[in-house]
Write a protein that holds these residues in place. Structure first.
Motif, PDB file in Angstrom:
ATOM      1  N   ASP A 206      -4.129  -6.550   2.884  1.00 11.13           N
ATOM      2  CA  ASP A 206      -2.839  -7.313   3.385  1.00 11.13           C
ATOM      3  C   ASP A 206      -1.946  -6.474   4.225  1.00 11.13           C
ATOM      4  O   ASP A 206      -1.239  -6.916   5.134  1.00 11.13           O
ATOM      5  CB  ASP A 206      -2.067  -8.032   2.148  1.00 11.13           C
ATOM      6  N   THR A 207      -1.530  -5.026   3.528  1.00 12.95           N
ATOM      7  CA  THR A 207      -0.821  -4.397   4.088  1.00 12.95           C
ATOM      8  C   THR A 207      -1.212  -3.778   5.617  1.00 12.95           C
ATOM      9  O   THR A 207      -0.453  -4.079   6.395  1.00 12.95           O
ATOM     10  CB  THR A 207      -0.497  -3.118   3.286  1.00 12.95           C
TER      11      THR A 207
ATOM     12  N   GLN B 121       3.224  -8.291  -5.723  1.00 11.33           N
ATOM     13  CA  GLN B 121       4.070  -8.764  -4.731  1.00 11.33           C
ATOM     14  C   GLN B 121       5.496  -8.704  -5.221  1.00 11.33           C
ATOM     15  O   GLN B 121       5.811  -8.313  -6.296  1.00 11.33           O
ATOM     16  CB  GLN B 121       3.997 -10.278  -4.498  1.00 11.33           C
TER      17      GLN B 121
HETATM   18  P1  NAP Z   1      -5.399  -3.158  -1.020  1.00 12.24           P
HETATM   19  O1  NAP Z   1      -5.207  -4.244  -1.214  1.00 12.24           O
HETATM   20  O2  NAP Z   1      -5.674  -1.944  -2.268  1.00 12.24           O
HETATM   21  O3  NAP Z   1      -6.323  -2.647   0.126  1.00 12.24           O
HETATM   22  C1  NAP Z   1      -6.713  -1.273   0.697  1.00 12.24           C
HETATM   23  C2  NAP Z   1      -7.488  -1.350   1.996  1.00 12.24           C
HETATM   24  O4  NAP Z   1      -7.800  -0.061   2.292  1.00 12.24           O
HETATM   25  C3  NAP Z   1      -8.696  -2.025   1.565  1.00 12.24           C
HETATM   26  O5  NAP Z   1      -9.258  -2.942   2.748  1.00 12.24           O
HETATM   27  C4  NAP Z   1      -9.793  -0.833   1.286  1.00 12.24           C
HETATM   28  O6  NAP Z   1     -11.173  -1.135   1.726  1.00 12.24           O
HETATM   29  C5  NAP Z   1      -9.014   0.162   2.192  1.00 12.24           C
HETATM   30  N1  NAP Z   1      -9.284   1.496   1.581  1.00 12.24           N
HETATM   31  C6  NAP Z   1      -9.101   1.949   0.261  1.00 12.24           C
HETATM   32  N2  NAP Z   1      -9.597   3.189   0.410  1.00 12.24           N
HETATM   33  C7  NAP Z   1      -9.976   3.510   1.491  1.00 12.24           C
HETATM   34  C8  NAP Z   1     -10.217   4.936   2.045  1.00 12.24           C
HETATM   35  N3  NAP Z   1     -10.446   5.952   1.323  1.00 12.24           N
HETATM   36  N4  NAP Z   1     -10.683   4.797   3.264  1.00 12.24           N
HETATM   37  C9  NAP Z   1     -10.785   3.950   4.152  1.00 12.24           C
HETATM   38  N5  NAP Z   1     -10.136   2.602   3.500  1.00 12.24           N
HETATM   39  C10 NAP Z   1      -9.828   2.567   2.536  1.00 12.24           C
HETATM   40  O7  NAP Z   1      -4.060  -2.649  -0.634  1.00 12.24           O
HETATM   41  P2  NAP Z   1      -2.924  -3.072   0.203  1.00 12.24           P
HETATM   42  O8  NAP Z   1      -3.156  -3.752   1.601  1.00 12.24           O
HETATM   43  O9  NAP Z   1      -1.670  -2.221   0.332  1.00 12.24           O
HETATM   44  O10 NAP Z   1      -2.278  -4.218  -0.796  1.00 12.24           O
HETATM   45  C11 NAP Z   1      -1.818  -3.848  -2.084  1.00 12.24           C
HETATM   46  C12 NAP Z   1      -1.185  -5.012  -2.865  1.00 12.24           C
HETATM   47  O11 NAP Z   1      -0.076  -5.463  -2.296  1.00 12.24           O
HETATM   48  C13 NAP Z   1      -2.249  -6.213  -3.009  1.00 12.24           C
HETATM   49  O12 NAP Z   1      -2.212  -6.891  -4.159  1.00 12.24           O
HETATM   50  C14 NAP Z   1      -1.810  -7.153  -1.720  1.00 12.24           C
HETATM   51  O13 NAP Z   1      -2.255  -8.246  -1.794  1.00 12.24           O
HETATM   52  C15 NAP Z   1       0.069  -6.953  -1.729  1.00 12.24           C
HETATM   53  N6  NAP Z   1       0.294  -7.107  -0.638  1.00 12.24           N
HETATM   54  C16 NAP Z   1       0.562  -8.593  -0.360  1.00 12.24           C
HETATM   55  C17 NAP Z   1       1.258  -8.805   0.990  1.00 12.24           C
HETATM   56  C18 NAP Z   1       1.701 -10.261   1.177  1.00 12.24           C
HETATM   57  O14 NAP Z   1       1.472 -11.091   0.474  1.00 12.24           O
HETATM   58  N7  NAP Z   1       2.303 -10.526   2.397  1.00 12.24           N
HETATM   59  C19 NAP Z   1       1.643  -7.830   1.836  1.00 12.24           C
HETATM   60  C20 NAP Z   1       1.129  -6.441   1.612  1.00 12.24           C
HETATM   61  C21 NAP Z   1       0.477  -6.247   0.366  1.00 12.24           C
HETATM   62  P3  NAP Z   1     -12.173  -2.203   0.915  1.00 12.24           P
HETATM   63  O15 NAP Z   1     -11.676  -3.554   1.418  1.00 12.24           O
HETATM   64  O16 NAP Z   1     -13.342  -1.999   1.496  1.00 12.24           O
HETATM   65  O17 NAP Z   1     -11.872  -1.973  -0.428  1.00 12.24           O
END
Ligand code: NAP
Length: 326
Positions: A156-157, A291
């Protein structure tokens, strides 16, 4: 030497969880001290747009939402200090936190320390932070006006911030290690409908290059093993790499006292940890949905439980055996 004041509740961290805890503690007439290491707001101060927090304004930014949360907590009497906690003595009736600047005593503690951005971990990354490599689109997007930008990650981020970065860059490429995004469909759609956004699938960054400024990066295709070197446009001389590959919880300080799973503090649904009077709230907790809204809800529950604990009314005053460090 004067003995420090004993607060009803010490809240570590001034993100949405900590500030909601401060608000609810204040409304319950508890004396509350919020201890923030650096900057109010936690992760949302580096978030460009918050459009899923109920009541947030149109085009609400992380900093504007946090400013109102800080003002509201202050209105209800919460005190705040900027200090980095280096020791936490959580057992007993009076908890003691030691920071770089002072010592803090409280009858209860709410840990709302959140998480910090995970680095890619490749050679060159650390040296080029602030010289092309960034973890914050709102802070650094404008440095890449009309340049090329790469966003690393597929959650998402990453996808939300990539959309935001199209305001600045002429082209924004999402580099993701798989061939489908993790981000929820509604966020994906925003990216798919944006003509400035491109995708580099099945790819990871294996090295970042540059002498003083980011000039090139090596990207590896995880399926074929092929490595490709991407150079900065000659006229630009550089490009932006924004890293959004998840977060690392700020829990190391508590590792020998509280039960952690994958680095996150394990609590029950009322935010109790394994130590009576110690609660955890927000992104530092092991949970499924991180969130602003769930952080704020956690903070409110933690403060109400701290109040019940202090009044001796807590239903769960014995440590839950499933959360005790053995
Ligand atoms: P995340 O959901 O953990 O996603 C991390 C992303 O980075 C994934 O796509 C992952 O790939 C990739 N990744 C992880 N390690 C990596 C590496 N070493 N090299 C390359 N790619 C790597 O983190 P996030 O997007 O920051 O979100 C964190 C939480 O905040 C989540 O629960 C999310 O739903 C929430 N959030 C919500 C909103 C919203 O609702 N508007 C906005 C931002 C964040 P894979 O997919 O292959 O694992």
């Amino acid at each position: 030497m004067t003995t420090p004041q004993i607060y009803d509740v010490l809240i570590i961290g001034a993100g949405p969880a900590g500030l909601a805890a401060a608000l609810y503690a204040g409304r319950s007439r508890l004396s509350a001290l919020v201890i923030e290491k650096e900057k109010d707001g936690g992760q949302i101060v580096i978030t460009a747009e918050i459009d899923n927090y109920p009541g947030s304004l149109e085009h609400e930014t992380g900093p504007s939402l946090i400013d109102r949360m800080v003002a509201q907590a202050r209105r209800f009497g919460a005190e705040k200090v900027y200090d980095a906690i280096t020791e936490a003595h959580l057992e007993g009736d009076i908890k003691r936190l030691v920071g770089k600047k002072g010592e803090y005593l409280g009858r209860s503690v709410i840990i709302a320390t959140g998480a910090h951005p995970r680095p890619i971990g490749c050679p060159g990354e650390r040296e080029l932070i602030g010289k092309g490599v960034s973890y914050c689109a709102t802070c650094d997007g404008n440095f890449f006006e009309d340049m090329e930008i790469f966003v690393i990650g597929g959650g998402d981020t990453a996808v939300e911030e990539a959309v935001y970065l199209t305001k600045f860059g002429r082209k924004v490429t999402i580099v993701h290690r798989r061939d489908e995004l993790r981000a929820v469909k509604s966020i994906q759609e925003k990216a798919m409908n944006n003509t400035k956004i491109h995708f580099l699938w099945d790819s990871v960054v294996s090295e970042l290059h540059g002498d003083g400024v980011l000039e090139a990066m090596t990207v590896k295709n995880v399926k074929t093993g092929k490595e490709t070197r991407i150079e900065a446009d000659e006229e630009d001389g550089t490009f932006g790499v924004f890293v959004f590959v998840g977060f690392i919880p700020e829990s190391q300080l508590f590792a020998d006292q509280l039960l952690l799973r994958n680095g996150y503090i394990v609590t029950d649904e009322m935010m109790h940890t394994g130590i009576p009077g110690v609660f955890a709230a927000g992104d530092i907790r092991e949970k499924s949905l991180r969130q602003v809204i769930t952080a704020a809800a956690d903070g409110a529950i933690a403060a109400m439980e701290a109040s019940a604990y202090i009044d001796g009314l807590c239903l769960v005053n014995e440590p839950n055996p499933s959360m005790v460090v053995v």
